[in-house]
Design an enzyme around this catalytic site. Structure first.
Site, short mmCIF file in Angstrom:
data_model
loop_
_atom_site.label_atom_id
_atom_site.label_comp_id
_atom_site.label_asym_id
_atom_site.label_seq_id
_atom_site.Cartn_x
_atom_site.Cartn_y
_atom_site.Cartn_z
CG ASP A 30 17.06 40.47 28.42
OD1 ASP A 30 18.26 40.74 28.22
OD2 ASP A 30 16.66 39.88 29.44
CB THR A 86 28.38 32.17 29.75
OG1 THR A 86 29.27 33.21 29.32
CG2 THR A 86 27.53 31.73 28.59
CG PHE A 152 37.59 39.50 19.85
CD1 PHE A 152 38.25 38.57 20.64
CD2 PHE A 152 37.08 39.11 18.63
CE1 PHE A 152 38.41 37.26 20.21
CE2 PHE A 152 37.24 37.79 18.19
CZ PHE A 152 37.91 36.87 18.98
CG LEU A 153 32.32 43.97 21.31
CD1 LEU A 153 30.81 43.95 21.54
CD2 LEU A 153 32.66 44.88 20.14
CB ALA A 255 52.87 47.42 36.45
CB CYS A 263 36.04 39.34 29.71
SG CYS A 263 34.52 39.70 28.84
NE ARG A 331 29.80 42.64 34.94
CZ ARG A 331 29.35 42.24 33.75
NH1 ARG A 331 28.85 41.04 33.60
NH2 ARG A 331 29.40 43.06 32.73
C1 UDX Z 1 38.30 42.31 27.61
C2 UDX Z 1 38.93 42.07 26.23
O1 UDX Z 1 39.90 43.09 25.98
C3 UDX Z 1 37.86 42.05 25.15
O2 UDX Z 1 38.45 41.78 23.89
C4 UDX Z 1 36.92 40.93 25.55
O3 UDX Z 1 36.05 40.60 24.60
C5 UDX Z 1 36.27 41.27 26.87
O4 UDX Z 1 37.30 41.34 27.85
P1 UDX Z 1 37.45 44.38 29.02
O5 UDX Z 1 37.17 43.39 30.12
O6 UDX Z 1 36.41 45.38 28.69
O7 UDX Z 1 37.77 43.62 27.65
O8 UDX Z 1 38.75 45.19 29.46
P2 UDX Z 1 40.27 45.37 29.00
O9 UDX Z 1 40.46 46.72 28.43
O10 UDX Z 1 40.72 44.25 28.19
O11 UDX Z 1 40.99 45.36 30.44
C6 UDX Z 1 40.82 44.27 31.34
C7 UDX Z 1 41.48 44.55 32.65
O12 UDX Z 1 42.90 44.55 32.54
C8 UDX Z 1 41.12 45.87 33.32
O13 UDX Z 1 40.89 45.64 34.70
C9 UDX Z 1 42.35 46.72 33.13
O14 UDX Z 1 42.51 47.70 34.13
C10 UDX Z 1 43.45 45.68 33.19
N1 UDX Z 1 44.67 46.07 32.47
C11 UDX Z 1 44.65 46.23 31.11
C12 UDX Z 1 45.86 46.23 33.19
O15 UDX Z 1 45.91 46.09 34.41
N2 UDX Z 1 47.00 46.54 32.48
C13 UDX Z 1 47.01 46.69 31.13
O16 UDX Z 1 48.09 46.96 30.58
C14 UDX Z 1 45.81 46.55 30.43
#
Ligand code: UDX
Length: 433
Positions: A30, A86, A152-153, A255, A263, A331
């Site tokens: 980095d 990015t 897809f983490l 909801a 992401c 974020r």
């Molecule tokens: C996501 C993708 O799931 C992951 O595969 C990708 O590579 C990176 O972006 P992440 O941002 O860590 O992961 O969170 P995630 O668990 O997917 O939740 C995203 C947002 O959706 C959160 O703010 C969560 O609170 C919200 N959410 C999720 C809801 O409001 N309702 C749901 O039913 C599920």
């Protein structure tokens, strides 16, 4: 086998650490020297469950290294993952400056065949573009291939996701690159993880498609919740019934106050923008973004409307600051959005979060940080549950009410039932019930 990972942000650090656990010699590099100093002293720049132990074990066993000498690391490795940020530009399109810089440095230091693997989420066509830059800066002296291997983490569950992925996507048209990548992920192959082998552009799109689809489910259920509020229907039962239909599936039908994080919002806007520039109007994507923006505004209005004499001088306690549980990442966090709007309305805002308080305070210095949910609630006119950390699932609502000044309880993640809140003499506001 030895590889380099450029970028020790969220994705780079987890991917590098995970691959080193497979017995691969990994150097994470980095340009941020402070981050590398921190990592070399055994500390992590982010909070992510299980990650610290894993990093420390791999470092101890001599397979995981951290460096800020990008040029040397490039010369020393034939397989290089790019996992730099990015970020979005103001118009929603993707800022590729970080990727371009790395590609130029790779080009200038090309000393043998190299396989470059794009791990960062990048617009469709970036693989080709990176290859062009490298060839330009190396005068085409050595063979170079650029593959796409999207991540897809999920934050908060990233280590588990790394070792138990639903699928691995490998985008390349080269047999040689495919065989190197398949070999890297061999331990997952043995676990019968499905591998999708496709071309670079398809792999790049798969990442955007997955996130856009999940975001669509969330905006969809939020709209159903808003319809519920107007009709007396209950979103919890609607979600359950929908989820039991195997064609729909249970996940991502909770909801709430909309999605946040690094992401979904960014990737969705980027795909809308990419489609626009291709002359395609991604109507659904635009709608999902709009619904999500409206949902957090709607949540703020619910709080604001509950105070007939305005928010000025009121004390509001917010439980949760991170965009979701098990992370310190704020974020695009809906909780931070609410805090900011409440502060702008001249309310006093107290906040508690198990991990994200430092980040919240750095973003909004006027926040008053509490060391527990109950401390945050002392003298509060309203309590807002904004992030569904497990420790907020069994609050003693009677105790919470007893330390408050008022009785308003905004359960924006639908954790409690109306009955539970009303038993504690709280006025209950939820989403769609
Ligand atoms: C996501 C993708 O799931 C992951 O595969 C990708 O590579 C990176 O972006 P992440 O941002 O860590 O992961 O969170 P995630 O668990 O997917 O939740 C995203 C947002 O959706 C959160 O703010 C969560 O609170 C919200 N959410 C999720 C809801 O409001 N309702 C749901 O039913 C599920």
């Amino acid at each position: 086998m030895k590889i380099a990972i450029v970028g020790t942000g969220y994705v780079g650090l987890i991917t590098g650490t995970g691959l080193s656990s497979f017995g691969i010699d990994v150097t994470c590099v980095d340009i941020d020297k402070e981050k590398i100093r921190l990592l070399n002293s055994g500390k992590l720049p982010i909070y992510e469950p299980q990650l610290k132990d894993l990093v420390q074990n791999n470092v101890k066993e001599g397979r995981l290294h951290f460096s800020s000498d990008l040029e040397n690391v490039i010369r020393d490795n034939n397989v290089i993952f790019i996992a730099v940020g990015t970020p979005p530009k103001a118009d929603g399109s993707t800022n590729l400056a970080g990727i371009q810089d790395v590609a130029k440095t790779i080009g200038k230091n090309l000393n043998s065949y190299k396989l470059i693997v794009n791990k960062s989420t990048v617009p469709i066509g970036t693989g080709r573009y990176v290859r062009k830059i490298i060839e330009e800066y190396s005068d085409g002296k050595y063979e170079v291939e650029v593959a796409s291997n999207p991540e897809f983490l999920r934050e908060g569950a990233a280590v588990r996701d790394f070792f138990h992925p639903n699928r691995i996507v490998l985008g390349t048209s080269s047999e040689k690159a495919l065989s190197i990548l398949t070999d890297l992920y061999r331990p997952l192959y043995l676990l019968e993880t499905p591998f999708i082998k496709t071309n670079v552009e398809t792999a790049e799109l798969i990442k955007y498609a997955a996130n856009s689809f999940l975001a669509t489910k969330i905006s969809f259920i939020n709209e159903m919740a808003n319809i519920c509020s107007k009709t007396g229907a209950n979103i919890a039962d609607v979600s359950e019934a929908l989820g039991l239909d195997q064609r729909i599936g249970k996940k991502f039908l909770h909801a709430g106050i909309g999605f946040g994080g690094s992401c979904f919002p960014k990737d969705l806007r980027s795909l809308v923008k990419q489609a626009d520039s291709l002359g395609y109007d991604f109507i659904l994507g635009k709608g999902v973004v709009k619904v999500n923006e409206n949902q957090r505004k709607y949540a703020f209005n619910r709080i604001s409307d509950a105070f007939k004499d305005g928010l000025k001088g009121k004390t509001i306690a917010i439980l949760g600051a991170s965009f979701k549980p098990e992370t310190d990442d704020i974020r695009e966090s809906p909780a931070i959005y609410l805090a900011e709007r409440l502060l702008k309305s001249q309310a006093t805002v107290k906040i508690y979060d198990p991990k994200a308080l430092n980040n919240a305070k750095a973003a909004l210095p006027e926040l008053i940080c509490a060391s527990s949910s109950y401390e945050a609630a002392i003298n509060a006119d309203a309590v807002v549950l904004a992030t569904e950390w497990n420790q907020f699932r069994h609050l003693d609502l009677h105790h919470l009410k007893s330390v408050m000044n008022g009785d308003l309880f905004f359960d924006f993640r639908n954790v409690y039932t109306r009955q539970e809140a009303e038993n504690a003499k709280l006025k209950y506001f939820a989403i769609g019930k």
